[in-house]
Design a protein around this motif. Structure first.
Motif, PDB file in Angstrom:
ATOM      1  N   THR A  71      -8.879   1.136 -12.271  1.00 22.17           N
ATOM      2  CA  THR A  71      -8.043   0.294 -13.379  1.00 22.17           C
ATOM      3  C   THR A  71      -6.719   0.612 -13.291  1.00 22.17           C
ATOM      4  N   MET A  72      -5.988   1.595 -13.692  1.00 25.08           N
ATOM      5  CA  MET A  72      -4.479   1.762 -13.882  1.00 25.08           C
ATOM      6  C   MET A  72      -4.098   2.254 -12.434  1.00 25.08           C
ATOM      7  N   GLY A  73      -4.976   2.896 -11.689  1.00 25.14           N
ATOM      8  CA  GLY A  73      -4.534   3.477 -10.362  1.00 25.14           C
ATOM      9  C   GLY A  73      -4.534   2.476  -9.045  1.00 25.14           C
ATOM     10  N   PHE A  74      -5.329   2.962  -8.077  1.00 25.49           N
ATOM     11  CA  PHE A  74      -5.474   2.635  -6.996  1.00 25.49           C
ATOM     12  C   PHE A  74      -5.627   1.056  -6.809  1.00 25.49           C
ATOM     13  N   VAL A  75      -6.434   0.410  -7.728  1.00 24.01           N
ATOM     14  CA  VAL A  75      -6.843  -0.857  -7.385  1.00 24.01           C
ATOM     15  C   VAL A  75      -5.538  -1.834  -7.994  1.00 24.01           C
ATOM     16  N   ASP A  76      -5.020  -1.341  -8.919  1.00 27.14           N
ATOM     17  CA  ASP A  76      -3.654  -2.137  -9.440  1.00 27.14           C
ATOM     18  C   ASP A  76      -2.333  -1.740  -8.483  1.00 27.14           C
ATOM     19  N   VAL A  77      -2.650  -0.514  -7.500  1.00 25.41           N
ATOM     20  CA  VAL A  77      -1.544  -0.640  -6.357  1.00 25.41           C
ATOM     21  C   VAL A  77      -1.875  -1.512  -5.363  1.00 25.41           C
ATOM     22  N   LEU A  78      -3.042  -1.728  -5.088  1.00 29.56           N
ATOM     23  CA  LEU A  78      -3.276  -2.772  -4.137  1.00 29.56           C
ATOM     24  C   LEU A  78      -2.640  -4.245  -4.547  1.00 29.56           C
ATOM     25  N   ALA A  79      -2.786  -4.418  -5.928  1.00 27.98           N
ATOM     26  CA  ALA A  79      -2.289  -5.736  -6.391  1.00 27.98           C
ATOM     27  C   ALA A  79      -0.837  -5.662  -6.536  1.00 27.98           C
ATOM     28  N   GLN A  80      -0.054  -4.589  -6.123  1.00 22.75           N
ATOM     29  CA  GLN A  80       1.357  -4.386  -6.188  1.00 22.75           C
ATOM     30  C   GLN A  80       2.240  -4.326  -7.641  1.00 22.75           C
ATOM     31  N   GLN A  81       1.270  -3.867  -8.303  1.00 26.81           N
ATOM     32  CA  GLN A  81       1.772  -3.827  -9.700  1.00 26.81           C
ATOM     33  C   GLN A  81       2.932  -2.815 -10.105  1.00 26.81           C
ATOM     34  N   TYR A  82       3.043  -1.928  -9.222  1.00 29.66           N
ATOM     35  CA  TYR A  82       3.960  -0.762  -9.365  1.00 29.66           C
ATOM     36  C   TYR A  82       4.773  -0.583  -7.921  1.00 29.66           C
ATOM     37  N   ASN A  83       6.038   0.027  -8.126  1.00 26.08           N
ATOM     38  CA  ASN A  83       6.786   0.370  -7.139  1.00 26.08           C
ATOM     39  C   ASN A  83       6.414   1.553  -6.593  1.00 26.08           C
ATOM     40  N   THR A  84       5.662   1.311  -5.369  1.00 30.43           N
ATOM     41  CA  THR A  84       5.479   2.671  -4.551  1.00 30.43           C
ATOM     42  C   THR A  84       6.070   2.651  -3.052  1.00 30.43           C
ATOM     43  N   ARG A  85       7.093   2.077  -2.823  1.00 34.90           N
ATOM     44  CA  ARG A  85       7.847   1.834  -1.525  1.00 34.90           C
ATOM     45  C   ARG A  85       8.496   3.013  -1.001  1.00 34.90           C
ATOM     46  N   HIS A  89       6.118   8.645  -1.813  1.00 37.89           N
ATOM     47  CA  HIS A  89       5.030   8.475  -3.004  1.00 37.89           C
ATOM     48  C   HIS A  89       3.655   8.589  -2.809  1.00 37.89           C
ATOM     49  N   MET A  90       3.107   9.078  -3.670  1.00 33.36           N
ATOM     50  CA  MET A  90       1.568   9.539  -3.455  1.00 33.36           C
ATOM     51  C   MET A  90       0.683   8.183  -3.263  1.00 33.36           C
ATOM     52  N   PHE A  91       1.025   7.057  -3.396  1.00 35.45           N
ATOM     53  CA  PHE A  91       0.494   5.765  -3.249  1.00 35.45           C
ATOM     54  C   PHE A  91       1.114   4.986  -2.087  1.00 35.45           C
ATOM     55  N   TYR A  92       2.101   5.404  -1.296  1.00 36.31           N
ATOM     56  CA  TYR A  92       2.896   4.677  -0.296  1.00 36.31           C
ATOM     57  C   TYR A  92       2.015   3.933   0.564  1.00 36.31           C
ATOM     58  N   ASN A  93       1.096   4.771   1.235  1.00 35.89           N
ATOM     59  CA  ASN A  93       0.229   4.103   2.185  1.00 35.89           C
ATOM     60  C   ASN A  93      -0.733   3.199   1.499  1.00 35.89           C
ATOM     61  N   ALA A  94      -1.367   3.567   0.598  1.00 32.19           N
ATOM     62  CA  ALA A  94      -2.137   2.633  -0.200  1.00 32.19           C
ATOM     63  C   ALA A  94      -1.341   1.167  -0.612  1.00 32.19           C
ATOM     64  N   GLY A  95      -0.226   1.462  -0.850  1.00 35.22           N
ATOM     65  CA  GLY A  95       0.562   0.120  -1.035  1.00 35.22           C
ATOM     66  C   GLY A  95       0.790  -0.756  -0.111  1.00 35.22           C
ATOM     67  N   LEU A  96       0.514  -0.058   1.182  1.00 36.82           N
ATOM     68  CA  LEU A  96       0.594  -0.998   2.544  1.00 36.82           C
ATOM     69  C   LEU A  96      -0.658  -1.039   2.944  1.00 36.82           C
ATOM     70  N   TYR A  97      -1.617  -0.827   2.388  1.00 35.01           N
ATOM     71  CA  TYR A  97      -3.220  -1.239   2.802  1.00 35.01           C
ATOM     72  C   TYR A  97      -3.388  -0.401   3.859  1.00 35.01           C
ATOM     73  N   ARG A  98      -2.815   0.661   4.201  1.00 33.29           N
ATOM     74  CA  ARG A  98      -3.301   1.547   5.212  1.00 33.29           C
ATOM     75  C   ARG A  98      -4.338   2.568   5.005  1.00 33.29           C
ATOM     76  N   TYR A  99      -5.684   1.547   5.107  1.00 27.17           N
ATOM     77  CA  TYR A  99      -6.622   2.262   4.773  1.00 27.17           C
ATOM     78  C   TYR A  99      -7.150   3.371   5.473  1.00 27.17           C
ATOM     79  N   GLU A 100      -6.607   3.658   6.699  1.00 28.66           N
ATOM     80  CA  GLU A 100      -7.199   4.708   7.726  1.00 28.66           C
ATOM     81  C   GLU A 100      -6.490   5.899   7.618  1.00 28.66           C
ATOM     82  N   GLY A 446      -6.687  -3.237 -13.396  1.00 25.52           N
ATOM     83  CA  GLY A 446      -7.217  -3.336 -12.290  1.00 25.52           C
ATOM     84  C   GLY A 446      -7.743  -4.804 -12.064  1.00 25.52           C
ATOM     85  N   GLN A 447      -7.656  -6.019 -12.720  1.00 28.39           N
ATOM     86  CA  GLN A 447      -8.148  -7.085 -12.291  1.00 28.39           C
ATOM     87  C   GLN A 447      -7.449  -7.984 -11.715  1.00 28.39           C
ATOM     88  N   LEU A 448      -5.857  -7.779 -11.338  1.00 18.33           N
ATOM     89  CA  LEU A 448      -5.090  -8.582 -10.857  1.00 18.33           C
ATOM     90  C   LEU A 448      -5.553  -8.700  -9.351  1.00 18.33           C
TER      91      LEU A 448
END
Length: 486
Positions: A71-85, A89-100, A446-448
């Protein structure tokens, strides 16, 4: 009648744990230090089934799933809802889709394993409920437990395939995930997106058939739903897989697979039920005990997340003792927020902007899930999963002509204090208006990301990666699952 379950000398591998190791209000499987599962008494009475079902809701409300990641976390980061650049940042790599990345892979594994653990408990309920039907005090309670369990199984598999499978619009027929509909440790074949969606539909339809004969139970009259008779198990229906939640999720599923006529039909059934409504201006302006930031009258289905305050404060609030580091915060630049809500167009009265974005220690934060001490227990800890507004958006997207589609959008827009659209707009403008509504309506829900994926969008606004392909849209199955044959 099923009374006990025994597995002797079974070594619990990580894969088997994902199937068998589950908890609820009580521990249902006793795993000893030697990793053996001993015989335990289960489902001796109706209460055992109720507790097992409560346990499923507790699992799916955990931070690993709808209490955070989905909902509010990981999946919305993938939708670029927040600034994690920021690289720290704890979601920096998630925001770049670095799934490895190790931290991202661990989060993905938590989602996968938690979903299938909840599904295992659901399957344990369903495997035994028909043989134990006589432990239930009424046909209604039997049908409710079974119907909710089937609906939950479909719901969890649907979101799994939305994450780990190709979208139908880009599907090559490749294998996606297994659909686990038995309580078993055997490996299940991974199925195509089309096969998974068909199995989801089957479970949803059976759930609908089981819940439909008891319409009084799901006549939801207030944000929590009224008592459904003398049994409190039938209370708070908006926080459960109620009949209208099943119908709303069927509308979402049919839209995802491209069956527009069925999506339109089910969305309208929820709309026409009359059991859900938009918030009044007076309710939106209420503060203190009844400051209803999630717009709970509009929830078709929501979950109660017991530690929501901790998660919300971690992401969306600064305490007086915090130093000002933003590496664990999910922040959005003020200009972006104003752009999303079209403030320059005069839409600053939109309550999704005016009421839900607040300053905390000079930082603009999303306050939808703020939990204050004075907040009424009826409004605390609610995370919406299906909203009334989504049904209008689905109806608009699947209407047979643009004029009718605009009519559905214009049912929502005045409720958000923004002007109605003219019915002369073309299909392209209409779709863009629907997209803008998804951005505004579902922040931190988490829907976007699924909207982008469903429509095959090659660009996600504010993403540093372009074009967006299946490499970004399709999460990899965790390595640990592949190693153990999952």
């Amino acid at each position: 009648m099923f009374r006990s379950f025994s597995i002797v000398q079974l070594r619990i591998t990580p894969l088997i744990m994902a199937i068998f190791l589950f908890t609820s209000c009580e521990d249902y499987l006793d795993v000893n230090p030697a990793s053996e599962v001993k015989e335990v008494e289960l489902f001796e009475d109706e209460q055992g089934y109720k507790d097992a079902l409560y346990g499923v809701y507790q699992m799916v409300s955990d931070k690993s799933l709808y209490g955070d990641n989905l909902t509010m976390g990981f999946v919305d980061v993938l939708a670029q809802q927040y600034n994690t650049r920021s690289s720290s940042h704890m979601f920096y790599n998630a925001g770049l889709y670095r799934y490895e990345d190790n931290a991202v892979e661990s989060r993905i594994y938590d989602i996968w394993s938690s979903m299938y653990t909840a599904i295992a408990q659901i399957n344990f309920i369903l495997e035994n409920i028909d043989a134990d039907r006589n432990v239930f005090s009424s046909d209604q309670l039997y049908s409710t437990v079974k119907g909710e369990a089937l609906g939950l199984r479909a719901f969890l598999h649907f979101d799994l395939v939305r994450l780990f499978g190709q979208a139908p619009i880009t599907s090559s027929g490749a294998a996606t995930i297994p659909y686990r509909d038995e309580f078993s440790v055997k490996n299940e074949a991974r199925l195509s997106i089309e096969e998974i969606l068909k199995k989801c539909e089957t479970d949803f339809k059976e759930a609908e058939a089981l819940l439909a004969p008891y319409p009084e139970m799901d006549k939801i009259r207030n944000p929590q739903g009224s008592l459904g008779g003398t049994d409190n198990f039938l209370a708070f229906r908006q926080n459960r897989m109620n009949l209208w939640a099943v119908k709303g999720l069927l509308a979402r599923l049919y839209l995802y697979e491209g069956d527009q006529s069925q999506a339109f039909l089910y969305a309208n059934e929820v709309i026409d039920s009359g059991y859900f409504r938009f918030m009044s201006q007076a309710e939106l302006n209420t503060t203190g005990e009844f400051n209803d930031r999630t717009f709970s009258y509009e929830h078709v289905f929501s979950l109660s997340v017991y530690d929501l305050r901790d998660t919300s404060d971690e992401y969306f609030r600064f305490s007086s003792s915090e130093s000002g580091s933003t590496d664990t915060k999910l922040l959005v630049e003020e200009n972006k927020v104003k752009n999303v809500y079209e403030v320059s167009q005069g839409y600053s009265s939109d309550p999704r902007y005016d009421k839900l974005w607040q300053f905390s220690q000079s930082f603009l934060v999303h306050a939808k899930f703020w939990q204050n001490d004075e907040l009424s227990p009826l409004l605390k800890n609610l995370v919406p999963i299906v909203r009334l507004s989504e049904m209008y958006y689905i109806a608009a997207e699947t209407a047979t002509n643009t004029q009718a589609a605009v009519g559905f959008l214009n049912k929502v827009r005045p409720e958000r204090f923004i002007p109605e659209l003219p019915d002369t707009i073309d299909a392209e403008v209409l779709q863009n208006e629907i997209f803008k509504e998804y951005r505004k309506e579902f922040y931190s829900e988490g829907q976007l990301f699924y909207y982008y994926k469903r429509t095959g969008a090659q660009n996600i606004i504010d993403s540093q990666i372009s074009p967006i392909t299946d490499a970004e849209y399709v999460l990899p199955i965790p390595v640990r699952e592949i190693e153990f044959g999952g």
